[in-house]
Structures are given as C-alpha cells and as structure tokens.
Motif scaffolding. Structure first.
Motif, PDB file in Angstrom:
ATOM      1  N   ASP A 282       0.811  -1.212   0.000  1.00 18.57           N
ATOM      2  CA  ASP A 282       0.000   0.000   0.000  1.00 18.57           C
ATOM      3  C   ASP A 282       0.846   1.264   0.000  1.00 18.57           C
ATOM      4  N   ASP A 283       2.175   1.135  -0.225  1.00 14.81           N
ATOM      5  CA  ASP A 283       3.004   2.344  -0.266  1.00 14.81           C
ATOM      6  C   ASP A 283       3.327   2.751  -1.707  1.00 14.81           C
ATOM      7  N   VAL A 284       2.622   2.168  -2.651  1.00 21.73           N
ATOM      8  CA  VAL A 284       2.854   2.500  -4.057  1.00 21.73           C
ATOM      9  C   VAL A 284       2.002   3.699  -4.445  1.00 21.73           C
ATOM     10  N   VAL A 285       2.642   4.725  -5.001  1.00 23.65           N
ATOM     11  CA  VAL A 285       1.932   5.894  -5.492  1.00 23.65           C
ATOM     12  C   VAL A 285       2.122   5.978  -7.002  1.00 23.65           C
ATOM     13  N   VAL A 286       1.235   6.702  -7.649  1.00 24.29           N
ATOM     14  CA  VAL A 286       1.338   6.908  -9.087  1.00 24.29           C
ATOM     15  C   VAL A 286       1.772   8.355  -9.324  1.00 24.29           C
ATOM     16  N   SER A 287       2.984   8.512  -9.834  1.00 22.57           N
ATOM     17  CA  SER A 287       3.546   9.837 -10.076  1.00 22.57           C
ATOM     18  C   SER A 287       3.728  10.026 -11.580  1.00 22.57           C
ATOM     19  N   GLY A 288       2.952  10.922 -12.158  1.00 19.99           N
ATOM     20  CA  GLY A 288       3.046  11.135 -13.598  1.00 19.99           C
ATOM     21  C   GLY A 288       2.694   9.910 -14.401  1.00 19.99           C
ATOM     22  N   GLY A 289       1.784   9.075 -13.869  1.00 20.04           N
ATOM     23  CA  GLY A 289       1.367   7.866 -14.570  1.00 20.04           C
ATOM     24  C   GLY A 289       2.251   6.667 -14.340  1.00 20.04           C
ATOM     25  N   VAL A 290       3.309   6.812 -13.522  1.00 22.65           N
ATOM     26  CA  VAL A 290       4.255   5.725 -13.251  1.00 22.65           C
ATOM     27  C   VAL A 290       4.127   5.303 -11.788  1.00 22.65           C
ATOM     28  N   LYS A 291       4.048   3.988 -11.542  1.00 20.77           N
ATOM     29  CA  LYS A 291       3.988   3.484 -10.164  1.00 20.77           C
ATOM     30  C   LYS A 291       5.356   3.594  -9.498  1.00 20.77           C
ATOM     31  N   VAL A 292       5.359   4.138  -8.291  1.00 22.77           N
ATOM     32  CA  VAL A 292       6.587   4.319  -7.519  1.00 22.77           C
ATOM     33  C   VAL A 292       6.385   3.726  -6.132  1.00 22.77           C
ATOM     34  N   SER A 293       7.285   2.844  -5.709  1.00 18.50           N
ATOM     35  CA  SER A 293       7.252   2.269  -4.366  1.00 18.50           C
ATOM     36  C   SER A 293       8.023   3.173  -3.411  1.00 18.50           C
ATOM     37  N   LEU A 294       7.327   3.736  -2.437  1.00 17.38           N
ATOM     38  CA  LEU A 294       7.987   4.603  -1.468  1.00 17.38           C
ATOM     39  C   LEU A 294       9.026   3.819  -0.653  1.00 17.38           C
ATOM     40  N   GLY A 295       8.720   2.550  -0.383  1.00 18.39           N
ATOM     41  CA  GLY A 295       9.679   1.726   0.356  1.00 18.39           C
ATOM     42  C   GLY A 295      10.973   1.535  -0.400  1.00 18.39           C
ATOM     43  N   ALA A 296      10.873   1.348  -1.724  1.00 15.95           N
ATOM     44  CA  ALA A 296      12.077   1.190  -2.539  1.00 15.95           C
ATOM     45  C   ALA A 296      12.890   2.469  -2.550  1.00 15.95           C
ATOM     46  N   VAL A 297      12.210   3.611  -2.641  1.00 11.97           N
ATOM     47  CA  VAL A 297      12.914   4.898  -2.604  1.00 11.97           C
ATOM     48  C   VAL A 297      13.634   5.065  -1.269  1.00 11.97           C
ATOM     49  N   GLU A 298      12.945   4.710  -0.190  1.00 11.97           N
ATOM     50  CA  GLU A 298      13.526   4.850   1.138  1.00 11.97           C
ATOM     51  C   GLU A 298      14.755   3.964   1.311  1.00 11.97           C
ATOM     52  N   VAL A 339      18.655   7.508  -6.361  1.00 11.00           N
ATOM     53  CA  VAL A 339      17.285   7.029  -6.552  1.00 11.00           C
ATOM     54  C   VAL A 339      16.905   7.102  -8.028  1.00 11.00           C
ATOM     55  N   GLY A 340      17.229   8.218  -8.666  1.00 10.76           N
ATOM     56  CA  GLY A 340      16.911   8.365 -10.083  1.00 10.76           C
ATOM     57  C   GLY A 340      17.605   7.337 -10.945  1.00 10.76           C
ATOM     58  N   ARG A 341      18.879   7.054 -10.619  1.00 10.45           N
ATOM     59  CA  ARG A 341      19.633   6.076 -11.410  1.00 10.45           C
ATOM     60  C   ARG A 341      19.086   4.668 -11.242  1.00 10.45           C
ATOM     61  N   GLU A 342      18.728   4.300 -10.009  1.00 10.23           N
ATOM     62  CA  GLU A 342      18.320   2.922  -9.734  1.00 10.23           C
ATOM     63  C   GLU A 342      16.842   2.668 -10.015  1.00 10.23           C
ATOM     64  N   LEU A 343      15.986   3.669  -9.769  1.00  7.60           N
ATOM     65  CA  LEU A 343      14.545   3.441  -9.828  1.00  7.60           C
ATOM     66  C   LEU A 343      13.844   4.246 -10.912  1.00  7.60           C
ATOM     67  N   GLY A 344      14.568   5.161 -11.536  1.00  2.08           N
ATOM     68  CA  GLY A 344      13.964   5.969 -12.586  1.00  2.08           C
ATOM     69  C   GLY A 344      13.589   7.355 -12.108  1.00  2.08           C
ATOM     70  N   ALA A 345      13.460   8.275 -13.035  1.00  7.48           N
ATOM     71  CA  ALA A 345      13.211   9.677 -12.704  1.00  7.48           C
ATOM     72  C   ALA A 345      11.944   9.909 -11.888  1.00  7.48           C
ATOM     73  N   PRO A 346      10.828   9.214 -12.168  1.00  4.39           N
ATOM     74  CA  PRO A 346       9.619   9.471 -11.374  1.00  4.39           C
ATOM     75  C   PRO A 346       9.783   9.158  -9.885  1.00  4.39           C
ATOM     76  N   ALA A 347      10.763   8.338  -9.538  1.00  4.43           N
ATOM     77  CA  ALA A 347      10.960   7.969  -8.138  1.00  4.43           C
ATOM     78  C   ALA A 347      11.791   8.994  -7.374  1.00  4.43           C
ATOM     79  N   ARG A 348      12.414   9.930  -8.081  1.00  3.53           N
ATOM     80  CA  ARG A 348      13.230  10.944  -7.402  1.00  3.53           C
ATOM     81  C   ARG A 348      12.350  11.794  -6.490  1.00  3.53           C
ATOM     82  N   PRO A 349      12.700  11.901  -5.195  1.00  5.28           N
ATOM     83  CA  PRO A 349      11.906  12.741  -4.294  1.00  5.28           C
ATOM     84  C   PRO A 349      11.831  14.181  -4.794  1.00  5.28           C
ATOM     85  N   ALA A 350      10.634  14.768  -4.678  1.00  3.22           N
ATOM     86  CA  ALA A 350      10.411  16.119  -5.174  1.00  3.22           C
ATOM     87  C   ALA A 350      10.986  17.172  -4.238  1.00  3.22           C
TER      88      ALA A 350
END
Length: 380
Positions: A282-298, A339-350
């Motif tokens: 339940d920590d997955v958000v949709v940012s710009g149409g792309v699913k991002v796991s907050l846990g993975a970013v963390e 984060v951007g390199r490993e998970l993609g640009a949409p996962a980069r914290p704003a």
C-alpha cells in the motif's frame, strides 16, 4: 465459554499478569499510556477504552498494534500462540537465556520478551527511566546474572547504543541482539557488525505474535508463501483475529490449501527457503502515470542517509510525489540522484523536509502518519 479481560497498566505488574494469563487466568490487555496508581476501577478503565469485560476462553492476550501507518487494531492471541512463539525463538537462538527488556510492554515485541523470560525461567532485567537511554540499557545489562543473554531492539534504539562506548561494550557480551519492528538501514547493520554485535533481523507483526522470520528464514513451524506479490504468514503463532472487528478479521486472516494464513500487506519474494520483504503493497503511489514504491525509494536513500523517511504528498503536476523527511543535516543530493539512477526519474523525491527529530510512537517506530500530515501541509 469466556474469561475475564483484565486491563493492566504498563510496569512491573505486567510480567505476573502475563504469567497468570498464559496459565489460564484472566486475559491480559496492557493499557497504553496508563500509569500505575491511576484513578478509577479496572472496569471503568475497560469501559473508557471500549474493551469488553470478557473475551473467548482461548484468548489469553489482547495487543494493540502500533498504528505506525494507520489506525491501530486490537489483536487477539491465544496462550498456545504466545508459547509457540517463545519456543520457536528459543530454538532459533540456540537455547534459553536471560533477557533485557528495552521495549514497551504495550506492544507485542515487549510482551514477547516477557513471554520468553517466563518460558526460560529467568526474570528479565528492565531498562528503567523516562524513555530509552544508553545509560539505562547499560545498567540493565550489567544487572544480568546469566551468561547467555539476549535483548530485542528497534533500529532507533540500536543506533542510540552504537553511539555510546559503554553500551557497545555490553552489547558485545550478548549472545544475540534481535532488531526488528521496521526496516533496518544497511549502514546501521554494517556498523553493528563492525562493532562486534551479533545481530538477528526479525520480521513479523502482532498478528503473528511478533517475529516469526529470523534473517529471512521462518523459525519454528512458521510458514511463508507469496500470493500476488503479497507475503502471507502461517503457523501456530497466528492470532485469532481482531477484537470486535469480524470484517477486518475475515479480510486479513484467510484459509488456503487447508491452512490458516495472515495476509501481511507487505510485498516480498520467497524462494522456498528465504524471504525478502521489498516494501508495503500500500506504499505504491502513481507519479506522472508511473507506479513508484515509497519503500524502494527509502531503501536507496538510507544507504547514505540512515534516518531518511519517505512519504507521499500531492502534486498539481504529477498527482503524487515522494517526499524525504530527515533529521540529518547531511547533503542528500547524491542520495536523490542515486534514486533516479536505480529506480527511474519518477521515483526521485520532489523535495526534502528537515525536522529537529523524527516523531516516534511508543513502540519506537517512526510515526509515518504524522510525517505524512507534515508533508501534506508543506505541499499546500
């Protein structure tokens, strides 16, 4: 048949009350935030907390979940489940020992330390004082009488002890230090290993009577399966459900292939021998149409910023975006780039929000609900 449900304030009386509950006496609920000597009768306290005066006969323990990601629940555990958990832990750790109690007894991790102490036949040493301190832990550790010794900590407590020379010295004398309750940053685990501390990472929840997976492997008769990327846990330590909430009980406790399972809502990978928990489903958000796991970013951020917490915030352009909250004054630019390199640009914290200290629940977990509210206010 039913039995009395007794509310007990946190403190030295919990050990005797738990021993009584496991032996068939009144079921136990440890009050959250109550103090010994508070006014009013026990029945009045039960009414204030909207607890029933009685529960099913097989229920020995009612435990409130920490509520770190949402509304807390009251979990019903049988004596068989509690004792099975204690036996599995003792076997996994190589035998009985004496414990230091460093965790609140309102929650399952602290109650498990007491249950293991009852099973082992050794009274625990209790960390005293207001809040957890290295000094209090050292005093408790030095009062132990047995050579085989254990303790259970959350990551924030471990970090506190590793900053103290005397605490590190006593930690080295422990046969095993359990650390759980939330994801442990790799940097913290490496630091403990370098200091000579023998750590075991635990995974479980109140619904499984605490940790039932040690270092990725089920202990005792615990069972693991993954269905649609969700971790399911089974075995004799499962709870009987949620007190007064049959709908949620039916949703989270299921039967499959003739066995009972608890749906954890965690995402994970199970190879038949070892479990890797990859985050909350339940920590997955949709940012710009792309699913991002907050846990993975963390997890990526914590490789260099150990206390980084990632929550979601609304964004007019992208819908939702990850936001970093930290009490560290370290430069996080490199971590965000990683984060951007490993998970993609949409996962980069704003954005990054810095706080004086991360808010914690009594269980020692980070209060993510409060942090999410902080991020929402900052986005307005």
């Amino acid at each position: 048949m039913t039995r009395e449900l007794r509310a007990v304030p946190p403190g030295d009386g919990v050990l005797a009350a738990l021993r009584d509950a496991l032996a068939g006496g009144p079921a136990l609920f440890v009050e959250v935030g109550s103090q010994t000597g508070s006014s009013g009768s026990e029945n009045a306290r039960l009414r204030r907390q909207k607890l029933p005066a009685n529960v099913e006969q097989r229920v020995a323990l009612v435990v409130k979940t920490s509520g770190s990601t949402g509304a807390p629940k009251r979990v019903m555990l049988s004596a068989d489940a509690v004792l099975a958990s204690a036996a599995a832990s003792e076997s996994a750790l190589g035998g009985p020992g004496q414990w230091v109690l460093a965790l609140p007894t309102q929650y399952i991790a602290g109650l498990n330390v007491l249950a293991r102490s009852i099973a082992a036949g050794f009274d625990p040493a209790v960390v005293r004082g207001d809040g957890f301190t290295a000094k209090g832990f050292v005093a408790a550790a030095r009062s132990l009488t047995e050579k085989v010794r254990f303790t259970s900590l959350v990551p924030a407590q471990l970090a506190t002890l590793l900053d103290d020379v005397a605490a590190v010295e006593v930690l080295r004398d422990f046969s095993r230090v359990l650390v759980g309750g939330q994801a442990s940053p790799r940097a913290l685990l490496d630091r403990a290993a370098d200091a000579g501390v023998r750590l075991t990472r635990t995974y479980g929840s109140s619904e499984t009577c605490g940790g039932c997976v040690y270092d990725g492997r089920p202990i005792g008769q615990a069972a693991v399966r993954v269905e649609d990327d969700e971790v399911w846990l089974g075995g004799p330590t499962l709870a009987d459900g949620y007190l007064g909430d049959p709908e949620r009980t039916a949703e989270r406790f299921v039967v499959a292939d003739g066995a009972h399972w608890f749906r954890t809502a965690d995402a994970g990978i199970w190879d038949g021998e070892r479990l890797a928990v990859t985050g909350r489903r339940d920590d997955v958000v949709v940012s710009g149409g792309v699913k991002v796991s907050l846990g993975a970013v963390e997890r990526v951020l914590r490789e260099s910023v150990a206390d980084a917490v990632v929550v979601a915030a609304s964004d007019q352009r992208w819908g939702e975006v990850p936001v970093v909250i930290t009490a560290s004054d370290a430069d996080v630019a490199d971590a965000i780039a990683a984060v951007g390199r490993e998970l993609g640009a949409p996962a980069r914290p704003a954005r990054v929000i810095r706080v004086a200290a991360l808010p914690l629940l009594p269980s020692g977990k980070v209060d993510r609900v409060t942090l999410a509210a902080l991020a929402a206010r900052a986005a307005d």
